[in-house]
Each structure stands twice: as C-alpha cells, then as structure tokens.
Design a protein around this motif. Structure first.
Motif, PDB file in Angstrom:
ATOM      1  N   LEU A  19      43.670  -2.739 -11.046  1.00  0.00           N
ATOM      2  CA  LEU A  19      42.540  -2.157 -10.336  1.00  0.00           C
ATOM      3  C   LEU A  19      41.916  -1.012 -11.125  1.00  0.00           C
ATOM      4  CD1 LEU A  19      43.997  -2.241  -6.732  1.00  0.00           C
ATOM      5  CD2 LEU A  19      41.766  -3.185  -7.387  1.00  0.00           C
ATOM      6  N   CYS A  44      38.902  -8.499  -6.445  1.00  0.00           N
ATOM      7  CA  CYS A  44      39.737  -8.503  -5.239  1.00  0.00           C
ATOM      8  C   CYS A  44      39.765  -9.888  -4.585  1.00  0.00           C
ATOM      9  CB  CYS A  44      39.214  -7.467  -4.243  1.00  0.00           C
ATOM     10  SG  CYS A  44      39.482  -5.754  -4.731  1.00  0.00           S
ATOM     11  N   TRP A  53      35.906  -9.978   1.139  1.00  0.00           N
ATOM     12  CA  TRP A  53      35.464  -8.741   0.505  1.00  0.00           C
ATOM     13  C   TRP A  53      33.939  -8.742   0.459  1.00  0.00           C
ATOM     14  CZ3 TRP A  53      39.480  -5.468  -0.626  1.00  0.00           C
ATOM     15  CH2 TRP A  53      40.747  -6.041  -0.665  1.00  0.00           C
TER      16      TRP A  53
END
Length: 399
Positions: A19, A44, A53
């Motif tokens: 991330l 994601c 998302w």
C-alpha cells in the motif's frame, strides 16, 4: 512484491508495504487527488475483490476513496499530502527543487515522501478495514488545511452518507488518544505605506521602503503571539498556538521599485470560544502601538481573518472513546499517554460538527535526516496501529 517484504515475515506487513508503494507512485495534491484515488481503488480491488471500492469525485479534480462493509464505525484518513504532488512545488518551505527519492523499505523501516502526512496512516487504515470487513472507510481528499477551503472531501462524503454514530481518525500523532481538537484560522497582516524607487529611497514611506523595517512588524507580531498564548491557557485537552508561515513584499522581477505593502500570513490555533474578530482586534492594536512614534508611523495596518473551524470535542464517556481505550491497552499492553494542550487539528472537527463521536489516533514518524520532505516510520509500529484500527472496526473492542 516490494524489496525487503518477504524477510519481514508478516502478511500484515506485506499489505502495508504494498500500500505504501501504491501511494508513493501517484501524486495527490490537495483538491486534485482523482488520479491517486483511482490508482488506490484499482489496487485494492485486485487485492480484496469482495469489497466494492468507490472513487467519489468532488469539485473539478478532487476525489475520495470510499468502501463500506455494513454497520460499524467510520474509519477516516486523507489522501492529499501537505506538500503538493511530487514535493517540488514548495521550495520556499523545503529549500529543495529536486524530486524526493522514491519510497525505501529496509530493516523494518519505511522512508518516503509525506509518510507522516498522511500516507503511513492511510496504509494502516486501508489494510485494517479490509481485514476487519466491517464499517465504512473514507480516504478523503482535501484533508490538509489550505487557504480558500477546508474539509471539502469529507463534507462531500457526509452530504450523501447515511447516519454515522462514531468515527476513528487515522492520522499520525502522539502515542495516545485524541478526543478534542482545537479550532484554526488564517490571519493576514497587511502593513501599507507609500511606494518609492531605490535610487531615491526617501520617496517611499517609510524612508528606505517598508521592507527595510520588516523586522519591526515581525517583532510586533511576536509580541502579540506571546500575549495571545499567555491569555489563552489550555482549555481541557486543547491549547492555543500561532506562527508566521509566509512574508511577502515587492516585485522580484523589478527590485529597483520599493513596495508599498508588506504582507504576513499566520496560522493560528484556537481554544473553544475564540472569535476571529477578537484575534483581529488584538493583533491590530499591537501593530498600531508599534507603528506609532517610529519609522512606520504614517503606515496603516490591517488584519484579515479566514476562519477555518471552531474547536470541537467528543465526550470521553462516548462508546468509541471507551472502546479505543480498551483496544489500545490490548494492542500496546500499556495505557495511552494522557494528552493535554493539544494543538493539532484535522477533519475530526468536521465529523464532530456533524454530531459524530470521534477519536483520533495514529502512528508516530520522524523526518528524514537527509530530506525534510521524507518521513521515517517503523513498520512494526504501523502494524500495531493497523491492529488497533481492526479492533475498533470489527474485533472484540468495537463500539
């Protein structure tokens, strides 16, 4: 997989490092986060395809990343960085025009651009939400203060969001729980005389030009600052603070002209009950006292106030606060430090304005010794905050 991840030996850490890498790859200047939000959403969706998302646009180029997994608290952090984009657009602040080095992971430590504000907390929040599978995640745009606006991202989210009872703000800070945040305002001091020319300095007011006497104005502002802090004792858990962030005068392309105006910009942290009119009155009076009888006599002084928000607090008996205290002791095996006189403020004030009980908590970082645009954070610390957020979203300590 990012360099050094395998030998860290933790699935939690692997997600955090990946991330951080995604966040490092795409600039996220305030109000122009759409590309960064899309890149994060895409990653994601590949990593956790069972979760939807959503990139929520606002304004011309602003964007939030939003995801929901049913009932539960809101977990908030912000996507934009304090320094715009690639970190080269504010050399007046950083003293640097070269691009910051890319993210570096080594020996359990991450070092990169704007990890403290706010990429490290964002990584912990996203990973925690995905693992908890409960509540709502908001990675908002426009989470940093800037002239002309405050909290556009979170306000756009709240305009259409269903009722929310509690929220966790994932943002770096002290090793404890922040349940109250101060207010904030921008002040602009404008001292005006008469222009002149360098070849005839006596044509300006004051003689020699206003820039020559800028120190008197700076001293006057510091006098006001000392009085301001002395008269605003810490109120509950928040305190006051003020500082000069910018000074401007003249035309850099033609310095043979002596300017008529000197501009100073201040950032002021306020305690509950403060009023912008009071700040302006007190600072103006101090400036007039300094101008009178000295070389700046005959100049005018004016203070403009851009009020950002009032101080806000959450009742410390609120379920989210109690849950955060229990979760902290479970994760860290020690009580959180007691925080008083806190002078940092975030979109937590906006959430509280909307009646949402909010607690702020996040990882500690330090500035890189080689580049002030880069921060250093220990991955083990970041992993602990991920576990804390997980506990508050869906574990035994969820409110």
């Amino acid at each position: 997989m990012a360099t050094g991840v395998r030998r860290l030996g933790s699935f939690l850490t692997e997600d955090l490092v990946e991330l951080l890498g995604v966040l490092d790859q795409t600039p996220a200047p305030r109000g122009r986060e759409s590309l960064a939000a899309a890149a994060l959403a895409t990653w994601c969706a590949r990593r956790w395809p069972a979760i939807e998302w959503t990139v929520q646009p606002y304004g011309a180029e602003g964007a939030n990343l939003v995801a929901t997994c049913g009932p539960g608290p809101l977990l908030y952090s912000h996507l934009d960085t304090s320094l715009d984009g690639d970190g080269r657009s504010a050399p007046e602040v950083t003293g640097r025009t070269d691009p910051p080095a890319p993210l570096r992971i080594a020996d359990g430590v991450a070092e990169g651009f704007c990890l403290g504000v706010a990429r490290a907390p964002v990584a912990a929040a996203v990973a925690a939400f995905a693992r908890a599978g409960r509540g709502t995640l908001l990675i908002a745009g426009s989470g940093t203060h800037r002239r002309g606006g405050h909290g556009e991202g979170v306000r756009a989210f709240l305009d259409t969001a269903p009722p929310i009872e509690s929220a966790i703000v994932a943002k770096g800070g002290p090793p404890g729980l922040i349940t109250a945040e101060p207010g904030a305002a921008f002040l602009r001091v404008r001292v005006t005389g008469r222009p002149g020319v360098s070849m005839l300095p006596e044509t300006a007011l004051p003689a020699g030009g206003i820039v020559r006497h800028a120190g008197l104005v700076l001293d006057a502002v510091e006098t006001w600052r000392e009085r301001y802090l002395a008269s605003r004792a810490p109120f509950g858990r928040v305190g006051a603070q003020a500082g000069i962030g910018a000074i401007r005068a003249g035309w850099t392309e033609k310095p043979d002209l002596l300017p008529a105006e000197l501009l100073l910009d201040l950032y002021v942290i306020t305690v509950p009950g403060e009023r912008g009119s009071r700040l302006a009155t007190e600072l103006t009076a101090t400036l007039h006292a300094v101008l009178a009888g000295g070389p700046l006599e005959g100049c005018s002084a004016h203070v403009e106030v851009e009020w950002l928000h009032d101080a806000q607090a959450t009742d410390e008996r609120a379920p989210i606060v109690t849950a955060a205290e229990h979760a902290w002791e479970h994760v860290f095996d020690t009580p959180p430090v007691d925080i008083v006189g806190w002078t940092g403020t975030t979109d937590g004030v906006v959430l509280r304005e909307h009646g949402i009980d909010t607690v702020r908590v996040g990882p500690q970082s330090v500035r890189s010794s080689s580049d002030p645009r880069r921060d250093v954070v220990e991955l083990a610390v970041l992993e602990r905050y991920q576990r804390l957020y997980e506990a508050l979203l869906g574990g035994a300590h969820a409110p």
